[in-house]
Scaffold this motif. Structure first.
Motif, PDB file in Angstrom:
ATOM      1  N   PHE A 112      20.215  22.732  61.105  1.00 38.60           N
ATOM      2  CA  PHE A 112      20.443  22.551  59.672  1.00 38.60           C
ATOM      3  C   PHE A 112      19.841  23.764  58.978  1.00 38.60           C
ATOM      4  O   PHE A 112      18.638  23.994  59.054  1.00 38.60           O
ATOM      5  CB  PHE A 112      19.765  21.267  59.180  1.00 38.60           C
ATOM      6  N   ASN A 113      20.692  24.562  58.317  1.00 40.14           N
ATOM      7  CA  ASN A 113      20.242  25.735  57.572  1.00 40.14           C
ATOM      8  C   ASN A 113      20.280  25.425  56.084  1.00 40.14           C
ATOM      9  O   ASN A 113      21.353  25.193  55.518  1.00 40.14           O
ATOM     10  CB  ASN A 113      21.139  26.939  57.873  1.00 40.14           C
ATOM     11  N   ASN A 114      19.128  25.411  55.455  1.00 39.03           N
ATOM     12  CA  ASN A 114      19.046  25.116  54.029  1.00 39.03           C
ATOM     13  C   ASN A 114      18.747  26.365  53.224  1.00 39.03           C
ATOM     14  O   ASN A 114      17.667  26.938  53.319  1.00 39.03           O
ATOM     15  CB  ASN A 114      17.957  24.075  53.748  1.00 39.03           C
ATOM     16  N   GLU A 115      19.720  26.773  52.408  1.00 41.67           N
ATOM     17  CA  GLU A 115      19.524  27.872  51.471  1.00 41.67           C
ATOM     18  C   GLU A 115      19.514  27.374  50.025  1.00 41.67           C
ATOM     19  O   GLU A 115      19.277  28.155  49.111  1.00 41.67           O
ATOM     20  CB  GLU A 115      20.643  28.906  51.642  1.00 41.67           C
ATOM     21  N   GLY A 116      19.768  26.094  49.839  1.00 40.23           N
ATOM     22  CA  GLY A 116      19.767  25.485  48.516  1.00 40.23           C
ATOM     23  C   GLY A 116      18.606  24.525  48.363  1.00 40.23           C
ATOM     24  O   GLY A 116      17.445  24.899  48.545  1.00 40.23           O
ATOM     25  N   PHE A 133      15.485  22.967  61.862  1.00 39.05           N
ATOM     26  CA  PHE A 133      15.619  23.034  60.412  1.00 39.05           C
ATOM     27  C   PHE A 133      15.071  24.374  59.929  1.00 39.05           C
ATOM     28  O   PHE A 133      13.877  24.635  60.008  1.00 39.05           O
ATOM     29  CB  PHE A 133      14.855  21.887  59.745  1.00 39.05           C
ATOM     30  N   ASN A 134      15.975  25.216  59.433  1.00 36.19           N
ATOM     31  CA  ASN A 134      15.603  26.518  58.891  1.00 36.19           C
ATOM     32  C   ASN A 134      15.705  26.461  57.367  1.00 36.19           C
ATOM     33  O   ASN A 134      16.771  26.172  56.834  1.00 36.19           O
ATOM     34  CB  ASN A 134      16.522  27.608  59.442  1.00 36.19           C
ATOM     35  N   ASN A 135      14.608  26.755  56.698  1.00 32.65           N
ATOM     36  CA  ASN A 135      14.553  26.580  55.248  1.00 32.65           C
ATOM     37  C   ASN A 135      14.244  27.888  54.540  1.00 32.65           C
ATOM     38  O   ASN A 135      13.144  28.429  54.663  1.00 32.65           O
ATOM     39  CB  ASN A 135      13.490  25.539  54.890  1.00 32.65           C
ATOM     40  N   THR A 136      15.213  28.386  53.787  1.00 33.03           N
ATOM     41  CA  THR A 136      14.975  29.506  52.883  1.00 33.03           C
ATOM     42  C   THR A 136      15.144  29.068  51.438  1.00 33.03           C
ATOM     43  O   THR A 136      15.096  29.895  50.532  1.00 33.03           O
ATOM     44  CB  THR A 136      15.924  30.688  53.181  1.00 33.03           C
ATOM     45  N   GLY A 137      15.336  27.770  51.236  1.00 29.79           N
ATOM     46  CA  GLY A 137      15.496  27.212  49.899  1.00 29.79           C
ATOM     47  C   GLY A 137      14.329  26.323  49.528  1.00 29.79           C
ATOM     48  O   GLY A 137      13.168  26.708  49.659  1.00 29.79           O
ATOM     49  N   ARG A 150      12.359  19.144  65.237  1.00 32.91           N
ATOM     50  CA  ARG A 150      12.761  20.183  66.180  1.00 32.91           C
ATOM     51  C   ARG A 150      12.323  21.577  65.748  1.00 32.91           C
ATOM     52  O   ARG A 150      12.818  22.578  66.253  1.00 32.91           O
ATOM     53  CB  ARG A 150      14.279  20.167  66.378  1.00 32.91           C
ATOM     54  N   GLY A 151      11.381  21.660  64.826  1.00 32.44           N
ATOM     55  CA  GLY A 151      10.884  22.955  64.412  1.00 32.44           C
ATOM     56  C   GLY A 151      11.908  23.740  63.617  1.00 32.44           C
ATOM     57  O   GLY A 151      12.818  23.185  63.000  1.00 32.44           O
ATOM     58  N   GLY A 152      11.756  25.056  63.625  1.00 32.92           N
ATOM     59  CA  GLY A 152      12.612  25.921  62.839  1.00 32.92           C
ATOM     60  C   GLY A 152      11.772  26.996  62.165  1.00 32.92           C
ATOM     61  O   GLY A 152      10.604  27.192  62.483  1.00 32.92           O
ATOM     62  N   THR A 153      12.366  27.700  61.232  1.00 35.94           N
ATOM     63  CA  THR A 153      11.659  28.729  60.476  1.00 35.94           C
ATOM     64  C   THR A 153      11.725  28.410  58.998  1.00 35.94           C
ATOM     65  O   THR A 153      12.644  27.731  58.537  1.00 35.94           O
ATOM     66  CB  THR A 153      12.269  30.115  60.722  1.00 35.94           C
ATOM     67  N   SER A 154      10.760  28.910  58.236  1.00 32.86           N
ATOM     68  CA  SER A 154      10.754  28.629  56.808  1.00 32.86           C
ATOM     69  C   SER A 154      10.047  29.719  56.029  1.00 32.86           C
ATOM     70  O   SER A 154       8.930  30.106  56.356  1.00 32.86           O
ATOM     71  CB  SER A 154      10.075  27.294  56.511  1.00 32.86           C
ATOM     72  N   VAL A 155      10.706  30.203  54.990  1.00 33.40           N
ATOM     73  CA  VAL A 155      10.066  31.012  53.958  1.00 33.40           C
ATOM     74  C   VAL A 155      10.335  30.354  52.607  1.00 33.40           C
ATOM     75  O   VAL A 155      10.189  30.973  51.569  1.00 33.40           O
ATOM     76  CB  VAL A 155      10.574  32.465  53.962  1.00 33.40           C
ATOM     77  N   GLY A 156      10.739  29.094  52.643  1.00 35.92           N
ATOM     78  CA  GLY A 156      11.084  28.363  51.434  1.00 35.92           C
ATOM     79  C   GLY A 156       9.935  27.518  50.925  1.00 35.92           C
ATOM     80  O   GLY A 156       8.792  27.637  51.368  1.00 35.92           O
ATOM     81  N   ALA A 173       9.148  26.052  68.555  1.00 32.86           N
ATOM     82  CA  ALA A 173       9.998  26.528  67.469  1.00 32.86           C
ATOM     83  C   ALA A 173       9.259  26.612  66.141  1.00 32.86           C
ATOM     84  O   ALA A 173       9.676  27.323  65.235  1.00 32.86           O
ATOM     85  CB  ALA A 173      11.223  25.625  67.316  1.00 32.86           C
ATOM     86  N   LEU A 174       8.149  25.898  66.021  1.00 32.62           N
ATOM     87  CA  LEU A 174       7.378  25.934  64.777  1.00 32.62           C
ATOM     88  C   LEU A 174       6.619  27.246  64.611  1.00 32.62           C
ATOM     89  O   LEU A 174       6.280  27.645  63.515  1.00 32.62           O
ATOM     90  CB  LEU A 174       6.375  24.773  64.733  1.00 32.62           C
ATOM     91  N   GLY A 175       6.314  27.910  65.677  1.00 34.77           N
ATOM     92  CA  GLY A 175       5.538  29.146  65.603  1.00 34.77           C
ATOM     93  C   GLY A 175       5.155  29.579  66.997  1.00 34.77           C
ATOM     94  O   GLY A 175       5.242  28.804  67.950  1.00 34.77           O
ATOM     95  N   PRO A 176       4.698  30.794  67.162  1.00 35.89           N
ATOM     96  CA  PRO A 176       4.446  31.314  68.505  1.00 35.89           C
ATOM     97  C   PRO A 176       3.335  30.614  69.261  1.00 35.89           C
ATOM     98  O   PRO A 176       3.256  30.735  70.469  1.00 35.89           O
ATOM     99  CB  PRO A 176       4.086  32.784  68.245  1.00 35.89           C
ATOM    100  N   GLU A 177       2.480  29.854  68.560  1.00 39.34           N
ATOM    101  CA  GLU A 177       1.364  29.212  69.258  1.00 39.34           C
ATOM    102  C   GLU A 177       1.332  27.692  69.045  1.00 39.34           C
ATOM    103  O   GLU A 177       0.334  27.057  69.309  1.00 39.34           O
ATOM    104  CB  GLU A 177       0.030  29.814  68.785  1.00 39.34           C
ATOM    105  N   SER A 178       2.438  27.120  68.564  1.00 41.55           N
ATOM    106  CA  SER A 178       2.388  25.700  68.220  1.00 41.55           C
ATOM    107  C   SER A 178       2.393  24.803  69.450  1.00 41.55           C
ATOM    108  O   SER A 178       1.628  23.865  69.550  1.00 41.55           O
ATOM    109  CB  SER A 178       3.556  25.326  67.306  1.00 41.55           C
TER     110      SER A 178
END
Length: 222
Positions: A112-116, A133-137, A150-156, A173-178
């Motif tokens: 799930f890619n969230n840009e909104g 779940f990738n969150n830029t929104g 399931r982790g993902g990336t976020s700058v939102g 997937a949450l981070g390199p050491e999670s």
């Protein structure tokens, strides 16, 4: 199926299967109460997406794109499999008004890619994402709990209202050491000052989100 585009002004998927490599572009309302979306093409909901009903909805390998307002009600889960993708585009809203889940149903994990904006605005229970779940929104928890498994990336941004909660788990997937750690954030009626998640946890390599907003009552690694 021609690997092209099909245009329609309205789409009601009440059962059966929508499949193939064609992209289906819906300029008006898309209604999904049952059935399966599969194949390699996209379903682009340009004029609103209503997900409802008591039965499961199946997304298998296909990409579902929300470009307006998606509202999810009812008691049926969305079952995703085979690397399916949901795209919530910039300016779009995905409004969860149920305590059901995005449930992993086999094959490669979905995304799930969230840009909104993704928000949970109704239901006192939990809505879980068993997909990356990738969150830029923006994610807003206005009612109950949102859980990301399931982790993902976020700058939102993540905004949580008093009396709600937000949970993250999912391993590397949450981070390199999670490595299997999970994080829980609880909001209180009188929360503490806003805090950066990484600073609160004390290890920026573990949970490296930025842009977090809202008062944090408790942040804990479980």
């Amino acid at each position: 199926s021609s690997s092209g585009q099909m245009m329609t002004s309205i789409l009601d998927l009440l059962g059966g299967t929508l499949t193939g490599s064609d992209d289906v572009i819906v300029s008006g309302q898309t209604t999904w109460t049952g059935g399966t979306m599969s194949g390699s093409g996209q379903l682009v909901a340009q004029g609103g997406l209503l997900i409802s009903g008591i039965g499961g909805k199946y997304l298998e390998g296909r990409t579902l794109v929300n470009e307006a307002t998606a509202t999810w009600t009812g008691t049926g889960s969305i079952l995703v499999r085979d690397g399916a993708v949901i795209e919530n585009t910039p300016g779009a809203l995905f409004d969860i008004q149920t305590d059901r889940n995005f449930s992993h149903n086999g094959g490669a994990y979905s995304t799930f890619n969230n840009e909104g904006t993704v928000k949970k605005s109704a239901g006192t229970g939990s809505a879980a994402f068993q997909a990356v779940f990738n969150n830029t929104g923006t994610v807003q928890v206005e009612s109950g709990r949102m859980q990301f498994d399931r982790g993902g990336t976020s700058v939102g941004a993540y905004t949580i209202e008093p009396g709600t909660s937000l949970g993250f788990s999912g391993g590397p997937a949450l981070g390199p050491e999670s490595s299997g750690a999970s994080l829980e954030i609880l909001a209180a009626p009188q929360p503490l000052a806003p805090a950066n998640i990484a600073n609160s946890v004390g290890d920026s390599a573990l949970f490296s989100w930025t842009g977090f907003t809202g008062g944090v009552h408790l942040v804990r690694v479980l």
